[in-house]
Design a protein around this motif. Sequence first.
Motif, PDB file in Angstrom:
ATOM      1  N   SER A 188      15.815 -32.467  62.556  1.00 22.49           N
ATOM      2  CA  SER A 188      15.686 -33.610  61.670  1.00 22.49           C
ATOM      3  C   SER A 188      16.646 -34.694  62.163  1.00 22.49           C
ATOM      4  CB  SER A 188      15.991 -33.196  60.226  1.00 22.49           C
ATOM      5  OG  SER A 188      15.899 -34.291  59.341  1.00 22.49           O
ATOM      6  N   SER A 189      17.409 -35.287  61.290  1.00 22.62           N
ATOM      7  CA  SER A 189      18.352 -36.337  61.659  1.00 22.62           C
ATOM      8  C   SER A 189      19.260 -36.601  60.466  1.00 22.62           C
ATOM      9  CB  SER A 189      17.606 -37.625  62.035  1.00 22.62           C
ATOM     10  OG  SER A 189      18.486 -38.735  62.092  1.00 22.62           O
ATOM     11  N   SER A 229      17.324 -26.445  59.382  1.00 23.72           N
ATOM     12  CA  SER A 229      17.218 -27.903  59.481  1.00 23.72           C
ATOM     13  C   SER A 229      18.459 -28.419  60.211  1.00 23.72           C
ATOM     14  CB  SER A 229      17.135 -28.529  58.081  1.00 23.72           C
ATOM     15  OG  SER A 229      17.155 -29.942  58.163  1.00 23.72           O
ATOM     16  N   VAL A 230      18.237 -29.088  61.340  1.00 22.16           N
ATOM     17  CA  VAL A 230      19.342 -29.610  62.153  1.00 22.16           C
ATOM     18  C   VAL A 230      19.390 -31.124  61.968  1.00 22.16           C
ATOM     19  CG1 VAL A 230      20.352 -29.709  64.463  1.00 22.16           C
ATOM     20  CG2 VAL A 230      18.919 -27.755  63.814  1.00 22.16           C
ATOM     21  N   LEU A 231      20.541 -31.630  61.512  1.00 14.86           N
ATOM     22  CA  LEU A 231      20.660 -33.031  61.122  1.00 14.86           C
ATOM     23  C   LEU A 231      21.760 -33.743  61.917  1.00 14.86           C
ATOM     24  CD1 LEU A 231      20.581 -31.492  57.735  1.00 14.86           C
ATOM     25  CD2 LEU A 231      19.139 -33.516  57.946  1.00 14.86           C
ATOM     26  N   PRO A 232      21.508 -34.048  63.179  1.00 13.30           N
ATOM     27  CA  PRO A 232      22.546 -34.701  63.985  1.00 13.30           C
ATOM     28  C   PRO A 232      22.705 -36.173  63.637  1.00 13.30           C
ATOM     29  CG  PRO A 232      20.533 -34.460  65.257  1.00 13.30           C
ATOM     30  CD  PRO A 232      20.287 -33.776  63.943  1.00 13.30           C
ATOM     31  N   PHE A 233      23.919 -36.671  63.838  1.00 11.24           N
ATOM     32  CA  PHE A 233      24.141 -38.111  63.878  1.00 11.24           C
ATOM     33  C   PHE A 233      23.797 -38.552  65.301  1.00 11.24           C
ATOM     34  CE2 PHE A 233      26.224 -37.041  59.988  1.00 11.24           C
ATOM     35  CZ  PHE A 233      26.235 -38.199  59.213  1.00 11.24           C
ATOM     36  N   PHE A 234      24.412 -39.584  65.814  1.00 11.20           N
ATOM     37  CA  PHE A 234      24.044 -40.061  67.143  1.00 11.20           C
ATOM     38  C   PHE A 234      24.422 -39.052  68.233  1.00 11.20           C
ATOM     39  CE2 PHE A 234      24.342 -44.365  65.102  1.00 11.20           C
ATOM     40  CZ  PHE A 234      23.010 -44.714  65.301  1.00 11.20           C
ATOM     41  N   GLY A 264      21.713 -18.683  61.918  1.00 11.38           N
ATOM     42  CA  GLY A 264      22.062 -17.466  61.193  1.00 11.38           C
ATOM     43  C   GLY A 264      23.215 -17.665  60.225  1.00 11.38           C
ATOM     44  N   LEU A 265      23.990 -18.740  60.420  1.00 15.40           N
ATOM     45  CA  LEU A 265      25.120 -19.034  59.538  1.00 15.40           C
ATOM     46  C   LEU A 265      24.815 -20.173  58.578  1.00 15.40           C
ATOM     47  CD1 LEU A 265      28.141 -18.886  62.039  1.00 15.40           C
ATOM     48  CD2 LEU A 265      27.450 -17.146  60.378  1.00 15.40           C
ATOM     49  N   GLN A 266      24.112 -21.182  59.065  1.00 18.66           N
ATOM     50  CA  GLN A 266      23.781 -22.337  58.240  1.00 18.66           C
ATOM     51  C   GLN A 266      22.285 -22.624  58.351  1.00 18.66           C
ATOM     52  OE1 GLN A 266      26.546 -25.342  59.992  1.00 18.66           O
ATOM     53  NE2 GLN A 266      27.285 -25.606  57.902  1.00 18.66           N
ATOM     54  N   HIS A 267      21.593 -22.668  57.228  1.00 25.19           N
ATOM     55  CA  HIS A 267      20.177 -23.025  57.301  1.00 25.19           C
ATOM     56  C   HIS A 267      20.010 -24.546  57.282  1.00 25.19           C
ATOM     57  CE1 HIS A 267      20.688 -23.221  52.900  1.00 25.19           C
ATOM     58  NE2 HIS A 267      19.654 -24.054  52.911  1.00 25.19           N
ATOM     59  N   ARG A 268      21.096 -25.261  57.046  1.00 17.62           N
ATOM     60  CA  ARG A 268      21.094 -26.729  57.076  1.00 17.62           C
ATOM     61  C   ARG A 268      22.403 -27.162  57.717  1.00 17.62           C
ATOM     62  NH1 ARG A 268      21.976 -31.164  52.949  1.00 17.62           N
ATOM     63  NH2 ARG A 268      20.385 -32.746  53.398  1.00 17.62           N
ATOM     64  N   THR A 269      22.334 -27.797  58.885  1.00 16.49           N
ATOM     65  CA  THR A 269      23.545 -28.061  59.641  1.00 16.49           C
ATOM     66  C   THR A 269      23.500 -29.412  60.333  1.00 16.49           C
ATOM     67  OG1 THR A 269      24.986 -27.202  61.409  1.00 16.49           O
ATOM     68  CG2 THR A 269      22.616 -26.926  61.724  1.00 16.49           C
ATOM     69  N   ASN A 270      24.683 -30.017  60.482  1.00 15.78           N
ATOM     70  CA  ASN A 270      24.796 -31.219  61.318  1.00 15.78           C
ATOM     71  C   ASN A 270      24.999 -30.831  62.777  1.00 15.78           C
ATOM     72  OD1 ASN A 270      26.387 -32.395  58.500  1.00 15.78           O
ATOM     73  ND2 ASN A 270      24.685 -33.561  59.354  1.00 15.78           N
ATOM     74  N   GLY A 271      25.274 -29.552  63.022  1.00 15.97           N
ATOM     75  CA  GLY A 271      25.228 -29.013  64.376  1.00 15.97           C
ATOM     76  C   GLY A 271      26.444 -29.198  65.244  1.00 15.97           C
ATOM     77  N   TYR A 272      27.377 -30.045  64.847  1.00 15.54           N
ATOM     78  CA  TYR A 272      28.499 -30.412  65.726  1.00 15.54           C
ATOM     79  C   TYR A 272      29.685 -30.757  64.826  1.00 15.54           C
ATOM     80  CZ  TYR A 272      31.003 -33.277  69.237  1.00 15.54           C
ATOM     81  OH  TYR A 272      31.943 -33.814  70.096  1.00 15.54           O
ATOM     82  N   PRO A 273      30.898 -30.291  65.135  1.00 19.03           N
ATOM     83  CA  PRO A 273      32.027 -30.450  64.204  1.00 19.03           C
ATOM     84  C   PRO A 273      32.261 -31.871  63.707  1.00 19.03           C
ATOM     85  CG  PRO A 273      32.649 -28.985  65.997  1.00 19.03           C
ATOM     86  CD  PRO A 273      31.287 -29.512  66.340  1.00 19.03           C
ATOM     87  N   VAL A 274      32.259 -32.845  64.606  1.00 16.03           N
ATOM     88  CA  VAL A 274      32.507 -34.235  64.183  1.00 16.03           C
ATOM     89  C   VAL A 274      31.361 -34.726  63.296  1.00 16.03           C
ATOM     90  CG1 VAL A 274      32.880 -36.606  64.959  1.00 16.03           C
ATOM     91  CG2 VAL A 274      33.896 -34.705  66.239  1.00 16.03           C
ATOM     92  N   HIS A 275      30.143 -34.336  63.633  1.00 13.15           N
ATOM     93  CA  HIS A 275      28.998 -34.716  62.812  1.00 13.15           C
ATOM     94  C   HIS A 275      29.064 -34.047  61.439  1.00 13.15           C
ATOM     95  CE1 HIS A 275      26.201 -36.027  66.369  1.00 13.15           C
ATOM     96  NE2 HIS A 275      27.368 -36.645  66.349  1.00 13.15           N
TER      97      HIS A 275
END
Length: 312
Positions: A188-189, A229-234, A264-275
């Motif tokens: 996603s985003s 659901s993967v929700l990255p910023f830029f 397996g840990l997060q079903h909804r994640t920003n994917g990256y620590p800063v994000h």
Amino acid sequence: MDSAAPAAGFLYWVGASTVAYLALRLSYSLFSAFRIWGMAHETEVGPALGEWAVITGSTDGIGKSYAEELAKRGMKIVLISRSQEKLKEVANEIREKFKVETKTIAVDFGSVDIYNKIRTDLAGLQIGVLVNNVGMSYAYPEYFLDVPDLDNIINKLINVNIISVCKMTQLVLPGMVERSKGAILNISSASGMHPVPLLCVYSATKAFVDFFSRCLYAEYRSKGVFVQSVLPFFVATKLAKIRRPTIDKPSSKTFVKSAIKTVGLQHRTNGYPVHALMGWIFSVMPSWLSLKVSMSLNKGLRARHLKKSKKT
């Protein structure tokens, strides 16, 4: 004076409860962040879920990085994208570098008559991971009615960002349910977390991907299928028009290496620590303020694009 005492007591307990709630929420957020980003762990994303990984929009950026990361873990890779030439190039790179079998399917997700072909080409494959990555956005932030070629953009954004996720899931999910294992990663985003003015159709389509993923997770987690659901910023990709990675705009390789550890840990994640930190800030920000920030940012990007266009 005595009549004011009950009101003062009530306000005291309201204030104390609010502080306690915020403290608990912050503590939980910090604990979750440490568990995910601070502790060494490895996910079981690999051939144990199934021999093959299917990645859409896989010739560049985040999609290509997911393909490489999954191949590195020993999975055979199905690359699906529009350009057969680029698909062949990426497939050869992955096959030579990671010594895994690859397969390509050239289709344009802007169309809706492609899924019978995909179904035929995927027949007989034991698919353990599906990465729904293909996506498109506006050429630049713009007011809804002023988006160039609006009719075409609406159709393509819905076909690419929404229909593809539903249809690819429909094709792959039955095999995962039958084997009681599998992972579906829907890209996603952060634009789908909150409304983003001047990108309204894109933001809305990505919100659909997020809600669809969360619903699927609730429906199928008991059947052995993990939906994320993967929700990255830029991220520094061609789609985002960012060339140089920075700490808050990582390369696609850096982002995926981080994001895959959350499976397996997060079903909804920003994917990256800063994000994740940025996502938390937006989550506690009043909606009027997040709208104002997004509007201001995109107005600036719009102005720069229009100014540059006039010069060329």
